[in-house]
Every structure is written in structure tokens, then in C-alpha cells.
Write a protein that holds these residues in place. Sequence first.
Motif, PDB file in Angstrom:
ATOM      1  N   LYS A  91      31.809  51.147  32.386  1.00 35.46           N
ATOM      2  CA  LYS A  91      30.277  51.184  32.504  1.00 35.46           C
ATOM      3  C   LYS A  91      29.994  49.699  32.494  1.00 35.46           C
ATOM      4  O   LYS A  91      29.014  49.236  33.179  1.00 35.46           O
ATOM      5  CB  LYS A  91      29.763  52.051  31.292  1.00 35.46           C
ATOM      6  N   VAL A  92      30.424  48.904  31.297  1.00 41.45           N
ATOM      7  CA  VAL A  92      29.992  47.636  31.326  1.00 41.45           C
ATOM      8  C   VAL A  92      30.281  46.756  32.444  1.00 41.45           C
ATOM      9  O   VAL A  92      29.647  46.068  32.646  1.00 41.45           O
ATOM     10  CB  VAL A  92      30.808  46.970  29.919  1.00 41.45           C
ATOM     11  N   MET A  93      31.627  47.059  33.120  1.00 46.80           N
ATOM     12  CA  MET A  93      31.828  46.135  34.082  1.00 46.80           C
ATOM     13  C   MET A  93      30.877  46.506  35.224  1.00 46.80           C
ATOM     14  O   MET A  93      30.821  45.650  36.110  1.00 46.80           O
ATOM     15  CB  MET A  93      33.567  46.407  34.582  1.00 46.80           C
ATOM     16  N   GLU A  94      30.475  47.738  35.381  1.00 49.34           N
ATOM     17  CA  GLU A  94      29.545  48.212  36.459  1.00 49.34           C
ATOM     18  C   GLU A  94      28.277  47.342  36.196  1.00 49.34           C
ATOM     19  O   GLU A  94      27.575  46.860  37.174  1.00 49.34           O
ATOM     20  CB  GLU A  94      29.409  49.580  36.300  1.00 49.34           C
ATOM     21  N   GLY A 141      35.258  48.973  43.763  1.00 48.87           N
ATOM     22  CA  GLY A 141      36.493  48.674  44.250  1.00 48.87           C
ATOM     23  C   GLY A 141      37.528  47.826  43.317  1.00 48.87           C
ATOM     24  O   GLY A 141      38.425  48.106  43.131  1.00 48.87           O
ATOM     25  N   PHE A 142      36.534  46.859  42.633  1.00 48.63           N
ATOM     26  CA  PHE A 142      37.364  45.992  41.818  1.00 48.63           C
ATOM     27  C   PHE A 142      37.733  46.775  40.626  1.00 48.63           C
ATOM     28  O   PHE A 142      38.799  46.753  39.898  1.00 48.63           O
ATOM     29  CB  PHE A 142      36.565  44.612  41.658  1.00 48.63           C
ATOM     30  N   ILE A 143      36.723  47.557  40.043  1.00 42.92           N
ATOM     31  CA  ILE A 143      36.835  48.264  38.653  1.00 42.92           C
ATOM     32  C   ILE A 143      38.048  49.102  39.202  1.00 42.92           C
ATOM     33  O   ILE A 143      38.798  49.554  38.129  1.00 42.92           O
ATOM     34  CB  ILE A 143      35.492  48.858  38.322  1.00 42.92           C
ATOM     35  N   ALA A 144      38.010  50.018  40.127  1.00 43.38           N
ATOM     36  CA  ALA A 144      39.270  50.867  40.612  1.00 43.38           C
ATOM     37  C   ALA A 144      40.425  50.243  40.444  1.00 43.38           C
ATOM     38  O   ALA A 144      41.542  50.815  39.961  1.00 43.38           O
ATOM     39  CB  ALA A 144      38.984  51.368  41.902  1.00 43.38           C
ATOM     40  N   LYS A 145      40.659  49.121  40.839  1.00 46.78           N
ATOM     41  CA  LYS A 145      41.756  48.197  40.765  1.00 46.78           C
ATOM     42  C   LYS A 145      42.455  48.060  38.994  1.00 46.78           C
ATOM     43  O   LYS A 145      43.531  48.129  38.831  1.00 46.78           O
ATOM     44  CB  LYS A 145      41.876  46.936  41.386  1.00 46.78           C
ATOM     45  N   ALA A 198      44.274  39.352  36.704  1.00 48.24           N
ATOM     46  CA  ALA A 198      43.685  38.679  35.879  1.00 48.24           C
ATOM     47  C   ALA A 198      43.332  37.186  36.333  1.00 48.24           C
ATOM     48  O   ALA A 198      42.233  36.726  36.000  1.00 48.24           O
ATOM     49  CB  ALA A 198      44.719  38.244  34.690  1.00 48.24           C
ATOM     50  N   THR A 199      44.089  36.834  37.405  1.00 46.67           N
ATOM     51  CA  THR A 199      43.462  35.590  38.050  1.00 46.67           C
ATOM     52  C   THR A 199      42.294  35.675  38.861  1.00 46.67           C
ATOM     53  O   THR A 199      41.480  34.739  38.715  1.00 46.67           O
ATOM     54  CB  THR A 199      44.661  34.735  39.210  1.00 46.67           C
ATOM     55  N   ARG A 200      41.960  36.777  39.278  1.00 48.24           N
ATOM     56  CA  ARG A 200      40.997  37.215  40.181  1.00 48.24           C
ATOM     57  C   ARG A 200      39.834  37.369  39.070  1.00 48.24           C
ATOM     58  O   ARG A 200      38.525  36.837  39.138  1.00 48.24           O
ATOM     59  CB  ARG A 200      40.938  38.377  40.728  1.00 48.24           C
ATOM     60  N   LEU A 201      40.039  38.270  37.944  1.00 41.71           N
ATOM     61  CA  LEU A 201      39.080  38.447  36.972  1.00 41.71           C
ATOM     62  C   LEU A 201      38.529  37.021  36.422  1.00 41.71           C
ATOM     63  O   LEU A 201      37.393  37.087  36.023  1.00 41.71           O
ATOM     64  CB  LEU A 201      39.600  39.317  36.037  1.00 41.71           C
ATOM     65  N   GLY A 202      39.582  36.184  35.887  1.00 47.05           N
ATOM     66  CA  GLY A 202      39.151  34.976  35.390  1.00 47.05           C
ATOM     67  C   GLY A 202      38.085  34.201  36.196  1.00 47.05           C
ATOM     68  O   GLY A 202      37.242  33.526  35.470  1.00 47.05           O
ATOM     69  N   ARG A 203      38.236  34.221  37.675  1.00 49.54           N
ATOM     70  CA  ARG A 203      37.093  33.445  38.246  1.00 49.54           C
ATOM     71  C   ARG A 203      35.761  34.116  38.006  1.00 49.54           C
ATOM     72  O   ARG A 203      34.540  33.355  38.367  1.00 49.54           O
ATOM     73  CB  ARG A 203      37.524  33.381  39.652  1.00 49.54           C
ATOM     74  N   SER A 230      29.253  37.046  41.045  1.00 55.90           N
ATOM     75  CA  SER A 230      28.752  36.778  42.660  1.00 55.90           C
ATOM     76  C   SER A 230      29.598  37.821  43.527  1.00 55.90           C
ATOM     77  O   SER A 230      30.495  38.410  42.976  1.00 55.90           O
ATOM     78  CB  SER A 230      29.505  35.294  42.760  1.00 55.90           C
ATOM     79  N   GLU A 231      28.992  37.702  44.744  1.00 57.60           N
ATOM     80  CA  GLU A 231      29.642  38.717  45.650  1.00 57.60           C
ATOM     81  C   GLU A 231      31.040  38.227  46.071  1.00 57.60           C
ATOM     82  O   GLU A 231      31.759  39.061  46.299  1.00 57.60           O
ATOM     83  CB  GLU A 231      28.695  38.488  47.062  1.00 57.60           C
ATOM     84  N   GLU A 232      31.453  36.897  45.704  1.00 55.47           N
ATOM     85  CA  GLU A 232      32.730  36.358  46.323  1.00 55.47           C
ATOM     86  C   GLU A 232      33.875  37.105  45.095  1.00 55.47           C
ATOM     87  O   GLU A 232      34.806  37.437  45.657  1.00 55.47           O
ATOM     88  CB  GLU A 232      32.836  35.016  46.100  1.00 55.47           C
ATOM     89  N   ALA A 233      33.182  37.431  43.831  1.00 57.20           N
ATOM     90  CA  ALA A 233      34.100  38.003  42.921  1.00 57.20           C
ATOM     91  C   ALA A 233      34.635  39.350  43.106  1.00 57.20           C
ATOM     92  O   ALA A 233      35.505  40.041  42.955  1.00 57.20           O
ATOM     93  CB  ALA A 233      33.628  37.957  41.579  1.00 57.20           C
ATOM     94  N   ASN A 234      33.757  39.834  44.089  1.00 54.85           N
ATOM     95  CA  ASN A 234      33.873  41.476  44.303  1.00 54.85           C
ATOM     96  C   ASN A 234      34.427  41.577  45.891  1.00 54.85           C
ATOM     97  O   ASN A 234      35.169  42.794  46.155  1.00 54.85           O
ATOM     98  CB  ASN A 234      32.611  42.261  44.370  1.00 54.85           C
ATOM     99  N   SER A 235      34.277  40.696  46.651  1.00 47.66           N
ATOM    100  CA  SER A 235      34.921  40.842  48.252  1.00 47.66           C
ATOM    101  C   SER A 235      36.493  40.468  48.086  1.00 47.66           C
ATOM    102  O   SER A 235      36.750  39.414  48.878  1.00 47.66           O
ATOM    103  CB  SER A 235      34.017  40.092  49.086  1.00 47.66           C
ATOM    104  N   GLN A 236      37.054  41.021  47.355  1.00 46.86           N
ATOM    105  CA  GLN A 236      38.593  40.675  47.499  1.00 46.86           C
ATOM    106  C   GLN A 236      39.607  41.953  47.807  1.00 46.86           C
ATOM    107  O   GLN A 236      39.381  42.893  47.468  1.00 46.86           O
ATOM    108  CB  GLN A 236      38.996  40.341  46.197  1.00 46.86           C
ATOM    109  N   PRO A 237      40.462  41.717  48.901  1.00 43.56           N
ATOM    110  CA  PRO A 237      41.211  42.950  49.181  1.00 43.56           C
ATOM    111  C   PRO A 237      42.427  43.114  48.379  1.00 43.56           C
ATOM    112  O   PRO A 237      42.422  42.805  47.348  1.00 43.56           O
ATOM    113  CB  PRO A 237      41.756  42.622  50.733  1.00 43.56           C
ATOM    114  N   GLY A 238      43.535  43.892  48.953  1.00 44.98           N
ATOM    115  CA  GLY A 238      44.443  44.308  48.068  1.00 44.98           C
ATOM    116  C   GLY A 238      45.257  42.895  47.488  1.00 44.98           C
ATOM    117  O   GLY A 238      45.112  41.868  48.354  1.00 44.98           O
TER     118      GLY A 238
END
Length: 303
Positions: free
Chosen positions: A241-244, A251-255, A175-180, A72-80
Motif C-alpha cells: 500500500k505504501v509503495m502504491e 507492474g513494478f510492485i508485482a515484481k 534492488a538496482t532499479r528500486l535504488g534509483r 518518476s515515470e522512468e522508475a515505473n517504465s521498466q520491462p522484465g
Amino acid sequence: MDAPTSFFFGLEKKNGQRRVIHSLLSGTGQEITEPSQIRRRAVSFYSTLYTSEYEEGETLSEGFCNGLPQVSEEANSQPGVTIQELQTALQGMQGRRAPGIDGLSVEFYRAYWDVLSNDLLDVFNESLASGSMPVSCRRAVITLLPKKGNLQDIKNWRPVSLLCVDYKLLSKALATRLGRAVEQVIHRDQTYCVPGRSMVDNVHLIRDVLEVSSSLDINTGLISLDQEKAFDRVEHSFLWKVMEKFGFSAGFIAKIKVLYNNIESVLKFNGGLCAPFRVCRGVRQGCALSGMLYALSLEPLLN
């Protein structure tokens, strides 16, 4: 709490002796007993294991990763990361564990959290912005634990990465963010390291399949596959590549990439530390992210 009696010291001594490697088999099957040769054999095996074998195949990757579900977009729209996320991660970590190469324990961070937290947050945000973490965070100590089978075969020792607590704080927060997000894209039959799911569910599923098949007089077979050194063979380029393809933002993948940029390992062998070597593939056993990252990398195959 148990008193430090000779009985418990004896147990610890026995456990330590079980982790001492007195001999190994060479790559050609010859027995090695000389300590320096044993050490070289172990370091050579793991440095080779963590050397990338990835070959770019755009057409194959496109077909293999086509049609994956999207986060979802919510999973991607996360700051630092925030102080609250780091504090929650610290509270959820188990104490009395072996520290990383800097020697700082979970108890140390809890005792001095009010002093350290703001500076730690600045370091993390600078690392995420620059794409690289401090050397202590990038360097892990690999300790070997015996598995079943012939312990002269180096493959039968399980590598566990001892990571610095500051690294583990950042990875646990991410990991908490990724888990969602992973529960949105990982099929419900995959229960490994997906929050809210239990591997017991798979046991019940197998039992139900067998019972239904028996009642309907249907021949049913089960196949069990064991991926050798599964965590250690995850190719980083393929993982990104899979995450993409799952729809994670750049931005999330870069983290996540920051935790794997220019990382090294130091093998702890028979009580001593070996020279560091580069780690170009694999997810670290001991990192909060590893299970979910492995599940993501495996999902295209299962799909």
C-alpha cells in the motif's frame, strides 16, 4: 591466504560453539534445557513472529500515507529483467558465502554462467509473469547469530536468512532499479540503505545541531527509539500500500511481490534443520531489497 592450521580450526570451532543454544527461557520465563523443547520454543517464537497482525484500516491508511512524494515515470517504465542486469548482479556479489538450501554457491554460477544464464532468465521471466517462484527460491534457511544480552532469551538471537543465489540474483537486479527510485521519495535525512547516502552524514548532522544549539544557548534534546525486530515486523500488505502511495506502478510492485509470495523459512538450529513454516510478514535480512523496503515502510511514520 591463511593456511588451515589447528589455530584457525580452533577459531571456527569456537565460533560454532557460540551459536549452540544449550538452554532457553519459555514464554513464561521458565528455563528449558531439554533439546526437543528448546527446538520447539525457537520454532514457535519465529513462526509466531512471522505471522501477520495486519488489520485493514482504509481511513487510517489514507491519512497516514497522504501527501507522500511520487516516483518518476522512468522508475515505473521498466520491462522484465535482462541478462545484463543479472550478470551485473552476479559480478557484484561476494563469494565464499554460505549458500542457500540448494547448496549452489556464487562461485558455481560464475563458473557456469554461459551455460546457465539463458535458462535462468527464462525461469525468472516466467516467475514474474506467473507471480510465483520455484520452491527453492521461496524457502530460506534462518540461521541465528548471538546479540548482546541474555542469550537464554530467544529475542537476543538475530535471524539471518540464507537465500539461494538465484533468488539473490533476481533481488539484486530489482534492488538496482528500486535504488534509483527511493532516492527520489525518501527524505534526505534518512540515509539507511539509500544509494549515494551515508549514515555518517547523520552523525555530522547531530554534531552540527548540538554545536549550533550550544552557541545560541538553546536547550536541545535527542531522542533515540529502538524498534524491536524491525525488519521482521514489516507487514507485506502495508508495504504494498505504501509503495502504491509513493506512485510505484502496479507492474513494478508485482515484481517485488513475487519475492514474497508463499514464502517459507526453515530454522537451522544447533546444526539441524527444523520443519518449514510460512512467513507472512517481515523483510529478509540477507536480501538486497530488504533495507530499501524497510525504509519505504517506515517513511510515512517519519513523514
